[in-house]
Scaffold this motif. Structure first.
Motif, PDB file in Angstrom:
ATOM      1  N   ASN A  36      42.537 -16.354  -8.384  1.00  0.00           N
ATOM      2  CA  ASN A  36      41.575 -16.810  -7.395  1.00  0.00           C
ATOM      3  C   ASN A  36      42.301 -17.283  -6.146  1.00  0.00           C
ATOM      4  OD1 ASN A  36      42.506 -19.231  -8.608  1.00  0.00           O
ATOM      5  ND2 ASN A  36      40.690 -20.291  -7.930  1.00  0.00           N
ATOM      6  N   ASN A  62      41.283 -19.530  -2.991  1.00  0.00           N
ATOM      7  CA  ASN A  62      40.332 -20.435  -2.333  1.00  0.00           C
ATOM      8  C   ASN A  62      38.920 -20.335  -2.887  1.00  0.00           C
ATOM      9  OD1 ASN A  62      42.317 -21.511  -0.584  1.00  0.00           O
ATOM     10  ND2 ASN A  62      42.127 -19.700   0.698  1.00  0.00           N
ATOM     11  N   GLU A 116      38.865 -15.832   0.725  1.00  0.00           N
ATOM     12  CA  GLU A 116      38.103 -16.488  -0.338  1.00  0.00           C
ATOM     13  C   GLU A 116      37.621 -15.406  -1.287  1.00  0.00           C
ATOM     14  OE1 GLU A 116      35.008 -18.925   1.292  1.00  0.00           O
ATOM     15  OE2 GLU A 116      36.411 -20.178   2.384  1.00  0.00           O
ATOM     16  N   TRP A 165      36.991 -22.084  -5.884  1.00  0.00           N
ATOM     17  CA  TRP A 165      37.255 -23.172  -6.818  1.00  0.00           C
ATOM     18  C   TRP A 165      36.323 -23.133  -8.023  1.00  0.00           C
ATOM     19  CZ3 TRP A 165      41.731 -24.268  -5.211  1.00  0.00           C
ATOM     20  CH2 TRP A 165      42.030 -24.217  -3.853  1.00  0.00           C
ATOM     21  N   GLU A 166      36.772 -23.751  -9.076  1.00  0.00           N
ATOM     22  CA  GLU A 166      36.007 -23.934 -10.311  1.00  0.00           C
ATOM     23  C   GLU A 166      35.656 -22.624 -11.017  1.00  0.00           C
ATOM     24  OE1 GLU A 166      32.837 -26.772  -9.835  1.00  0.00           O
ATOM     25  OE2 GLU A 166      34.045 -27.999  -8.503  1.00  0.00           O
ATOM     26  N   ASN A 203      38.401 -20.924 -12.725  1.00  0.00           N
ATOM     27  CA  ASN A 203      39.516 -20.645 -13.638  1.00  0.00           C
ATOM     28  C   ASN A 203      39.076 -20.483 -15.084  1.00  0.00           C
ATOM     29  OD1 ASN A 203      41.444 -20.556 -11.642  1.00  0.00           O
ATOM     30  ND2 ASN A 203      42.037 -22.692 -11.881  1.00  0.00           N
TER      31      ASN A 203
END
Length: 78
Positions: free
Chosen positions: A30, A32, A14, A34-35, A37
């Motif tokens: 990235n 694992n 992660e 998230w959010e 990008n």
């Protein structure tokens, strides 16, 4: 100077990897996480110089690196 900078925990898979050239984020990936990008894309597109230690610091938001506190004056530091 070019470097590969990691933010997060590679052992747990992660993390975010940033490719930095001359103090600027030129690519990111990235794993694992998230959010992020949009924030990674903003760092790349902005071409602001970033403090590598701040880039590694998970307590700071990526978007904060775009502001005056996170960005360095072009041509100064890296």
């Amino acid at each position: 100077m070019r470097s590969l900078v990691f933010r997060g925990d590679r052992a747990s898979r992660e993390f975010i990897a940033f490719w930095v050239a001359d103090g600027r984020v030129v690519a990111g990936m990235n794993v694992n996480v998230w959010e992020v990008n949009g924030s990674v894309q903003n760092l790349i597109r902005s071409r602001v110089r970033v403090d590598v230690s701040a880039l590694r610091d998970e307590s700071r938001s990526l978007d904060s690196l775009l502001g005056p506190a996170g960005a360095q004056t072009p041509g100064v530091g890296s």
